[in-house]
Write a protein that holds these residues in place. Sequence first.
Motif, PDB file in Angstrom:
ATOM      1  N   ARG A 129       0.858  -1.182   0.000  1.00  0.00           N
ATOM      2  CA  ARG A 129       0.000   0.000   0.000  1.00  0.00           C
ATOM      3  C   ARG A 129       0.897   1.236   0.000  1.00  0.00           C
ATOM      4  NH1 ARG A 129      -5.331   0.478   1.988  1.00  0.00           N
ATOM      5  NH2 ARG A 129      -5.051  -1.627   2.757  1.00  0.00           N
ATOM      6  N   HIS A 130       0.576   2.194  -0.853  1.00  0.00           N
ATOM      7  CA  HIS A 130       1.293   3.464  -0.905  1.00  0.00           C
ATOM      8  C   HIS A 130       0.255   4.568  -0.946  1.00  0.00           C
ATOM      9  CE1 HIS A 130       3.690   6.715  -2.871  1.00  0.00           C
ATOM     10  NE2 HIS A 130       4.524   6.338  -1.906  1.00  0.00           N
ATOM     11  N   HIS A 141      -0.868  -1.625  -4.513  1.00  0.00           N
ATOM     12  CA  HIS A 141      -0.084  -2.016  -5.678  1.00  0.00           C
ATOM     13  C   HIS A 141       0.192  -3.509  -5.649  1.00  0.00           C
ATOM     14  CE1 HIS A 141       0.941   2.148  -6.823  1.00  0.00           C
ATOM     15  NE2 HIS A 141       0.783   2.360  -5.530  1.00  0.00           N
ATOM     16  N   LEU A 142      -0.042  -4.171  -6.776  1.00  0.00           N
ATOM     17  CA  LEU A 142       0.228  -5.604  -6.925  1.00  0.00           C
ATOM     18  C   LEU A 142       1.142  -5.785  -8.115  1.00  0.00           C
ATOM     19  CD1 LEU A 142      -3.484  -6.271  -6.560  1.00  0.00           C
ATOM     20  CD2 LEU A 142      -1.854  -7.410  -5.074  1.00  0.00           C
ATOM     21  N   HIS A 143       2.233  -6.513  -7.913  1.00  0.00           N
ATOM     22  CA  HIS A 143       3.176  -6.825  -8.983  1.00  0.00           C
ATOM     23  C   HIS A 143       3.263  -8.346  -9.079  1.00  0.00           C
ATOM     24  CE1 HIS A 143       4.743  -2.696  -9.336  1.00  0.00           C
ATOM     25  NE2 HIS A 143       4.428  -2.638  -8.058  1.00  0.00           N
ATOM     26  N   PHE A 144       2.847  -8.903 -10.218  1.00  0.00           N
ATOM     27  CA  PHE A 144       2.828 -10.348 -10.420  1.00  0.00           C
ATOM     28  C   PHE A 144       3.981 -10.789 -11.305  1.00  0.00           C
ATOM     29  CE2 PHE A 144      -1.601  -9.177  -9.698  1.00  0.00           C
ATOM     30  CZ  PHE A 144      -1.951 -10.084  -8.706  1.00  0.00           C
ATOM     31  N   ASP A 145       4.563 -11.951 -11.006  1.00  0.00           N
ATOM     32  CA  ASP A 145       5.553 -12.579 -11.873  1.00  0.00           C
ATOM     33  C   ASP A 145       4.803 -13.522 -12.797  1.00  0.00           C
ATOM     34  OD1 ASP A 145       7.635 -11.299 -10.636  1.00  0.00           O
ATOM     35  OD2 ASP A 145       8.030 -12.927  -9.243  1.00  0.00           O
ATOM     36  N   MET A 146       4.698 -13.154 -14.067  1.00  0.00           N
ATOM     37  CA  MET A 146       3.941 -13.949 -15.029  1.00  0.00           C
ATOM     38  C   MET A 146       4.724 -14.074 -16.332  1.00  0.00           C
ATOM     39  SD  MET A 146       0.189 -12.294 -14.261  1.00  0.00           S
ATOM     40  CE  MET A 146      -0.746 -13.486 -15.195  1.00  0.00           C
TER      41      MET A 146
END
Length: 81
Positions: A34-35, A40-45
Motif C-alpha cells: 500500500r502506498h 499495488h500488486l506486482h505479479f511474476d507472469m
Amino acid sequence: MLLRFDPFHDLNLLADEILGGRRLPQTMPMDCYRHGDALHLHFDMPGIDVETLDVTQESNTLTVRALRNATAPEDATFLVD
C-alpha cells in the motif's frame, strides 16, 4: 508482505502425483503493498500472452488469469511444468 502457509502443501503434491489428481489453480509469486490510498500488486507472469490476461474482482477476491503458450516441440518431455 503477504505470506501463505500451508502445512499440507507437500503432502497434497505427492497425493496428486500418485493419484493423478486434477491440477488446482496455483498462487503466483507477487508483491503487494500500500502506498498512500493505492494498493499495488506486482505479479511474476513470464511467458504469458498479454491478450489472455484477465483480472476480475468479486467480493474480497481478486482473480488474475492468463494463458502461457508452450514453445517446446510436441515430442518434448517437460521436467518442470
